[in-house]
Design an enzyme around this catalytic site. Structure first.
Site, PDB file in Angstrom:
ATOM      1  CG  HIS A 404      -0.137   0.007   2.505  1.00  0.00           C
ATOM      2  ND1 HIS A 404       0.514  -1.103   2.990  1.00  0.00           N
ATOM      3  CD2 HIS A 404       0.130   1.001   3.376  1.00  0.00           C
ATOM      4  CE1 HIS A 404       1.145  -0.798   4.110  1.00  0.00           C
ATOM      5  NE2 HIS A 404       0.923   0.472   4.362  1.00  0.00           N
ATOM      6  CG  ASP A 405       3.546   2.131   2.465  1.00  0.00           C
ATOM      7  OD1 ASP A 405       2.602   2.907   2.710  1.00  0.00           O
ATOM      8  OD2 ASP A 405       4.062   1.390   3.331  1.00  0.00           O
TER       9      ASP A 405
HETATM   10  C1  NOJ Z   1       4.913   1.941   7.026  1.00  0.00           C
HETATM   11  C2  NOJ Z   1       3.497   1.794   6.541  1.00  0.00           C
HETATM   12  O1  NOJ Z   1       3.452   0.773   5.567  1.00  0.00           O
HETATM   13  C3  NOJ Z   1       3.088   3.143   6.010  1.00  0.00           C
HETATM   14  O2  NOJ Z   1       1.850   3.083   5.317  1.00  0.00           O
HETATM   15  C4  NOJ Z   1       3.020   4.107   7.162  1.00  0.00           C
HETATM   16  O3  NOJ Z   1       2.724   5.390   6.664  1.00  0.00           O
HETATM   17  C5  NOJ Z   1       4.364   4.157   7.910  1.00  0.00           C
HETATM   18  N1  NOJ Z   1       4.913   2.854   8.142  1.00  0.00           N
HETATM   19  C6  NOJ Z   1       4.208   4.821   9.238  1.00  0.00           C
HETATM   20  O4  NOJ Z   1       3.495   3.984  10.121  1.00  0.00           O
END
Ligand code: NOJ
Length: 623
Positions: A404-405
Site C-alpha cells: 500500500h506504499d
Molecule cells: C509503514 C506503513 O506501511 C506506512 O503506510 C506508514 O505510513 C508508515 N509505516 C508509518 O506507520
C-alpha cells in the site's frame, strides 16, 4: 547506481526510509493446463487456548504453516464496504472470504483497523485493543477471525510499535506535563539554543521560545522530525507525521504495554503480526546529526543518511524477547517484518542469523523493490533470489512485489506494452521459488495505480505537502474491483473514499474469473500449483543457464518424483534457450507443460530450443 529521480514512481515508500538504510547505495534513493489441484490435506485441530475463537483446524504438515503460505495484504479501507459509507470494513472482508479461499491464499495481513484519527489511514493508532468504528466492532473482528478459521485462513494484524497517534491517551498524558506518568513513554528533548554554533537556517524554521530541535533529523513525511509542545517546553521526536509521536523503547513500560497489546490479539486467535517500520524503534542516544547527502527530497527537506534513527542494534534485543513471547503461543504464530534493508546480510540479522531467534519472515525488499529503478532484468532477479535463498542461514525468504506504499508492480515493472505478461511473470517468480509469498489485494487482477491528477483530490497527506513531486500513495489504494457494475461492486455509495480506477469494467473479479487467460486465472493457477505440486511445495531450487541475461530459469526438485522447470523471458523479444538440468541432478526427459501464458508453449515436449515469446512464463514438469 543511478541517482533517484523524485518523479520516478518506483520505490516511493522505500525512498522515505532509504537514507536510513546505510550506505550510499540506498541513500541515493533507494493457460491453464493444471487441474485446480487444491489437494486438500486432512484437517486437524492445532491451536487451543483461552479465547474460544482460538481453536480451529488447519492442514497437517511438519512445517510451520507460514513456510508454504501465500499471505494476502488487505487494506481494509479499500477492500469491501458492507454498510454503504464508501469505506471498506471488516464485515466487508468477511463477506469476501470465499473469494479469498478460492483464490488460494493461506493468510491475510490486514492493515491497521484499530481506532485512529486516520491521519495516516490507521498507522496512527489511538487504541491498540479495539476496532475503529469506521471498520466495525470487536465482535466483527472476532467474527472475521472465526469465519476465516472455518475456511482454513489465518489473520495477521498490522502492529505499529514505533509510534502511536498523538491522540492516544498515553501521548495526551505525556504531553500534558513533564511529570506526568507517561511523559517518558515518548522521546523528548529540550532542544538547543537557536543561537548555538552550527544551527542552520533550515533548523531555524523550527524555532520555538528561542530553541531549535536538537539535531538535523527530518521526518520521513516532511519537515523536522521534532515537534514543539508548549505545555512542556520540549520537542518530541516523530519519524513519520507529527501526529505519530515515537515511543521511547528505552522505557521498559513501553515494551510491556506493547507486548500486552500483542497478547490481546494473540489471545483472540490471530496468527501473527506484520510489524510496521520495525527497524526504527530506537534512536541514537546522543542524537547526533545525520550526514547530509546533498540535495533535497520531494518534501523540500535535505537528503540525509539514516544512521542514527534506523536499525540500531538494541532493536534486536526487543525482537528476540518478542519472538519468545509469540512462541509461547501454540500454532506457529508468526512475525513478519517491514524491513527495507540495504542488503541480504542486513536481512539475515533480522532472522537472528544462525540463532534463528528473531523474525520468522522479515520481508525481502531486494528482489521486489530493488535499487535499479525496478528494471526487469533477469540477472538482477537471479542474483537477489540466489542471495536470499543462500545467505540467510537457511531461514525462510519472504518475497513481495506490491504493497500500500508503493506504485503497483505492474506499473513499476511494466513497459506499457506487455504489462499483463509482466504482471504474470512477477507472479510466476512470487509463487514458484521456495520463498513464502506476500501479495497485495488487486495484484491478482492486474489492478493498476491510479494517481490523482489534481492536488485537491489527494487524501494521503504526503501527496498534499509533496505535490507535484510526490503525489502520495492514493494511487495504489483505490477500491478493490469486484464487478463491472457501480463502484466496481466495492460499495453502494457513489462517493467512495478514493475513486474506483477507470479500468474497472474489464479489470475485475467477475469478468476475469470467466476469462481463461486472465491475470486472475494465472494467479489462481500458480497458487494451486504451488500448493499441490510436491517439487514446487518443498523441492530444492537450482538456477539454470545462469549467464543468460534475458531469461530467468530454475528447477525445483524433491529428488523423487517429477521435477519442475520454470523459465521466464525478461525481455520484449522472443528468446530461444536450451536447458540442461544435470547440475540439479535431474535426468528426466519427458517434459509436460503445467502452465504457460502463451499458447505456443502448451505443447512443448523438450528442453532444447524452446522459444519464449516476450515476457512469457513457462512452467513444466520433467520426468
Ligand atoms: C509503514 C506503513 O506501511 C506506512 O503506510 C506508514 O505510513 C508508515 N509505516 C508509518 O506507520
Amino acid at each position: 547506481m543511478a541517482p533517484c529521480f523524485s518523479r520516478n514512481p518506483a520505490q516511493r515508500f522505500a525512498r522515505h526510509l532509504a537514507p536510513s538504510l546505510s550506505g550510499l547505495a540506498l541513500a541515493l534513493c533507494l493457460g491453464s493446463l493444471i487441474a485446480a489441484a487444491g489437494a486438500q490435506r486432512p484437517m486437524i485441530e492445532t491451536a487451543t487456548q483461552a479465547h474460544p475463537a482460538a481453536a480451529f483446524a488447519f492442514p497437517a504438515s511438519p512445517d510451520p504453516w507460514w513456510k508454504h503460505a501465500v499471505v494476502y495484504e488487505i487494506y481494509p479501507r479499500s477492500f469491501q464496504d458492507s454498510n454503504g459509507d464508501g469505506i471498506g470494513d471488516l464485515n466487508g472482508i468477511t463477506s469476501r472470504l470465499d473469494y479469498l479461499k478460492t483464490l488460494g491464499i493461506d493468510a491475510m495481513w490486514i492493515s491497521p483497523m484499530y481506532p485512529s484519527p486516520q491521519v495516516d489511514f490507521g498507522y496512527d493508532i489511538s487504541n491498540y485493543e479495539s476496532v475503529d468504528p469506521q471498520y466495525g466492532t470487536l465482535a466483527d473482528m472476532d467474527k472475521l477471525i472465526a469465519e476465516s478459521k472455518k475456511r482454513g485462513l489465518r489473520i495477521c494484524l498490522d502492529m505499529v510499535l514505533n509510534h502511536t497517534s498523538d491522540k492516544h491517551p498515553w501521548f495526551i498524558d505525556a504531553a500534558s506535563s513533564r511529570t506526568s506518568p507517561k511523559h517518558d513513554w515518548y522521546v523528548w528533548n529540550d532542544g538547543k539554543s537557536a543561537d548555538a554554533p552550527g544551527v542552520t537556517a533550515y533548523q531555524k524554521r523550527f524555532e520555538h521560545e528561542g530553541k531549535v530541535p536538537p539535531n538535523n533529523w527530518v521526518s520521513g513525511f516532511g519537515g523536522s522530525a521534532w515537534e514543539w509542545v508548549p505545555a512542556v517546553h520540549q520537542f518530541y521526536y516523530h519519524k513519520f507525521y507529527k501526529q505519530q509521536p515515537d515511543l521511547n523503547w528505552d522505557n521498559p513500560a513501553v515494551e510491556k504495554a506493547m507486548f500486552g497489546a500483542m497478547r490481546f490479539w494473540l489471545d483472540r486467535g490471530v496468527a501473527g503480526f506484520r510489524l510496521d517500520a520495525i527497524p526504527t524503534l530506537f534512536e541514537d542516544p546522543q542524537l547526533r546529526d545525520e550526514r547530509e547527502l546533498g540535495g533535497v527530497n520531494a518534501q523540500g527537506d535535505p537528503n540525509l543518511a539514516g544512521n542514527y534513527t534506523d536499525n540500531l542494534p538494541k532493536v534486536h534485543d526487543v525482537i528476540r524477547r518478542m519472538r519468545a513471547m509469540v512462541d509461547s503461543y501454540p500454532g506457529d504464530r508468526v512475525l513478519i517484518g517491514e524491513t527495507y534493508l540495504p542488503n541480504t546480510a542486513a536481512l539475515d540479522q533480522w532472522y537472528g542469523g544462525e540463532a534463528h531467534d528473531e523474525l520468522q519472515l522479515p520481508m525481502d525488499m531486494l528482489v521486489g523493490f530493488h535499487g535499479d529503478h525496478d528494471k526487469l532484468t533477469a540477472d538482477s532477479f537471479r542474483q537477489h533470489i540466489v542471495e536470499v535463498e543462500t545467505q540467510v542461514h537457511g531461514s525462510q525468504p519472504l518475497l513481495v512485489f506490491d504493497n500500500h506504499d508503493n506504485v503497483r508492480a505492474i506499473d513499476r515493472y511494466g513497459d506499457g506494452t506487455h504489462n499483463d505478461q509482466i504482471n504474470k511473470l512477477l507472479a510466476t517468480v512470487l509463487f514458484t521459488t521456495k520463498a513464502t509469498a506476500l501479495m497485495y489485494y488487486g495484484e491478482e487482477l492486474g489492478m493498476t495505480t491510479t494517481t490523482p491528477t489534481h492536488k485537491e483530490d489527494v487524501k494521503d497527506p504526503i501527496g498534499i505537502t509533496g505535490w507535484p513531486q510526490e503525489k502520495g500513495r492514493d494511487g495504489e489504494r483505490t477500491p478493490m474491483q469486484w464487478t463491472p457494475g457501480p463502484q466496481a461492486g466495492f460499495s453502494t455509495d457513489p462517493h467512495t473514499w478514493l475513486p474506483v480506477a477507470p479500468d474497472y469494467k474489464t479489470v475485475n473479479v467477475q469478468v476475469e474469473s470467466k476469462e481463461k487467460g486472465s491475470e486472475l486465472a494465472w494467479f489462481e493457477q500458480m497458487m494451486a500449483l504451488r500448493r499441490s505440486n510436491p517439487a514446487l511445495r518443498s523441492g530444492t531450487m537450482t538456477m539454470l543457464d545462469t549467464s543468460n541475461p534475458d531469461v530467468l530459469s530454475y528447477v525445483r526438485s524433491t529428488g523423487t518424483g517429477p521435477a519442475v522447470v520454470i523459465a521466464m523471458n525478461f525481455t520484449a523479444e522472443p528468446k530461444t534457450l536450451s536447458l540442461d538440468l544435470s547440475s540439479a541432478g535431474v535426468t528426466g526427459t519427458s517434459i509436460k507443460t503445467l502452465a504457460a501464458d502463451d499458447a505456443s508453449l502448451l505443447s512443448i515436449g523438450t528442453l532444447k530450443n524452446v522459444t519464449l515469446p516476450p515476457y512469457a512464463s513457462w512452467v513444466a514438469s520433467v520426468q
